[in-house]
Design an enzyme around this catalytic site. Structure first.
Site, PDB file in Angstrom:
ATOM      1  N   LEU A  62       0.864  -1.178   0.000  1.00 31.37           N
ATOM      2  CA  LEU A  62       0.000   0.000   0.000  1.00 31.37           C
ATOM      3  C   LEU A  62       0.899   1.225   0.000  1.00 31.37           C
ATOM      4  O   LEU A  62       1.985   1.199   0.592  1.00 31.37           O
ATOM      5  CB  LEU A  62      -0.889   0.032   1.244  1.00 31.37           C
ATOM      6  CG  LEU A  62      -1.968  -1.054   1.390  1.00 31.37           C
ATOM      7  CD1 LEU A  62      -2.679  -0.896   2.728  1.00 31.37           C
ATOM      8  CD2 LEU A  62      -2.962  -1.002   0.247  1.00 31.37           C
ATOM      9  N   ASP A  63       0.456   2.307  -0.630  1.00 31.96           N
ATOM     10  CA  ASP A  63       1.197   3.562  -0.563  1.00 31.96           C
ATOM     11  C   ASP A  63       1.378   3.975   0.893  1.00 31.96           C
ATOM     12  O   ASP A  63       0.552   3.645   1.758  1.00 31.96           O
ATOM     13  CB  ASP A  63       0.447   4.672  -1.305  1.00 31.96           C
ATOM     14  CG  ASP A  63       0.357   4.417  -2.799  1.00 31.96           C
ATOM     15  OD1 ASP A  63       1.185   3.654  -3.322  1.00 31.96           O
ATOM     16  OD2 ASP A  63      -0.554   4.990  -3.431  1.00 31.96           O
ATOM     17  N   ARG A  64       2.428   4.735   1.167  1.00 35.82           N
ATOM     18  CA  ARG A  64       2.709   5.178   2.531  1.00 35.82           C
ATOM     19  C   ARG A  64       1.482   5.800   3.203  1.00 35.82           C
ATOM     20  O   ARG A  64       1.187   5.521   4.366  1.00 35.82           O
ATOM     21  CB  ARG A  64       3.847   6.212   2.523  1.00 35.82           C
ATOM     22  CG  ARG A  64       4.161   6.775   3.912  1.00 35.82           C
ATOM     23  CD  ARG A  64       4.903   8.091   3.807  1.00 35.82           C
ATOM     24  NE  ARG A  64       6.253   7.934   3.320  1.00 35.82           N
ATOM     25  CZ  ARG A  64       7.340   7.821   4.097  1.00 35.82           C
ATOM     26  NH1 ARG A  64       7.211   7.861   5.414  1.00 35.82           N
ATOM     27  NH2 ARG A  64       8.534   7.691   3.562  1.00 35.82           N
ATOM     28  N   ARG A 178      -5.737   6.568  -7.175  1.00 34.83           N
ATOM     29  CA  ARG A 178      -5.338   7.973  -7.123  1.00 34.83           C
ATOM     30  C   ARG A 178      -5.326   8.588  -8.525  1.00 34.83           C
ATOM     31  O   ARG A 178      -5.830   9.700  -8.744  1.00 34.83           O
ATOM     32  CB  ARG A 178      -3.969   8.087  -6.463  1.00 34.83           C
ATOM     33  CG  ARG A 178      -3.963   7.600  -5.026  1.00 34.83           C
ATOM     34  CD  ARG A 178      -2.573   7.466  -4.459  1.00 34.83           C
ATOM     35  NE  ARG A 178      -1.921   8.765  -4.313  1.00 34.83           N
ATOM     36  CZ  ARG A 178      -0.688   8.924  -3.850  1.00 34.83           C
ATOM     37  NH1 ARG A 178       0.035   7.867  -3.486  1.00 34.83           N
ATOM     38  NH2 ARG A 178      -0.175  10.135  -3.750  1.00 34.83           N
TER      39      ARG A 178
END
Length: 235
Positions: A62-64, A178
């Site tokens: 997962l993205d930060r 996103r």
């Protein structure tokens, strides 16, 4: 609980956790940085693992700044079994997002080609043309991406309108939700990389809420859900 990570499920082969926003899934060359991976490595040491031996393997990321469900394997064979058939094993990938602007009550598919710029690392979307084959991209570095989205509710804060949306992924490209949100003209709140102008909850308003996949060894369908963080409930 494993020092900041909530363990949702654990057996002899897998660990499923809830990752908070602001934490890396795995270090990108900075071993001193605390990550979900490093926390679980220490956790397995505390359960009898040997220091220096690899005892945890990341299956996906997962993205930060995205919170939610994340899967790790306890051995390389399990990691490989899942990664090599991830799209086939995964039955459901559900996300909750808060988008800028007002989107009418509706649901539908967003389908584009995606390309990640090698310098900026930003993902760009390009439209499918009539006759395009999703398995044969117009350019070799483009990838097909498909997201299903459904309007959940509308809200307003400080004069700004927002739309809460549930996303379900057919494909799992980097930054897919996103980039697709930006593509339809409604960036995720708090996502400056993809042109968001507001930050109502002080973080990227994206949460990995549902994950269902076939266990590589038992053959059972495993389905996990994660409650929305409290800051989402303020909208």
């Amino acid at each position: 609980m494993a020092k900041g990570l909530k363990i949702v499920f654990e057996d002899d082969w897998l660990i499923v956790v809830e990752k908070p926003s602001g934490m890396l899934s795995m270090s990108a060359g900075h071993p001193e940085t605390e990550t979900a991976y490093s926390i679980l490595y220490d956790y397995t040491l505390g359960k009898g693992g040997r220091k220096g031996e690899k005892s945890i393997y990341i299956v996906h990321r997962l993205d930060r700044d995205t919170s939610g469900l994340l899967v790790f394997a306890k051995d390389e064979e399990t990691k490989t079994a899942l990664q090599e058939n991830w799209d086939g094993a995964v039955q459901e990938r559900g996300y909750f997002a808060v988008l800028e602007g007002h989107i009418e009550d509706q649901e539908g598919w967003i389908e584009t080609w995606m390309y990640e710029h090698p310098k900026s690392l930003k993902v760009h979307c390009y439209p499918l043309r009539e006759g395009d084959d999703r398995n044969r991209p117009p350019r070799k570095d483009w990838k097909f991406a498909a997201s299903h989205c459904r309007t959940v509710r509308h809200s307003e804060k400080d004069g700004q309108k927002y739309t809460c949306v549930e996303f379900s992924l057919e494909t799992g490209r980097k930054n897919q939700i996103r980039a697709h949100s930006q593509w339809i003209g409604h960036p995720i709140a708090g996502d400056r990389k993809y042109d968001a102008r507001t930050n109502p909850i002080g973080r990227l308003a994206l949460h990995a809420q549902v994950l269902s996949f076939i266990h590589p060894w038992t053959g059972r369908t495993m389905r996990f859900t994660s409650s929305l963080p409290k800051e989402f409930k303020l909208l």
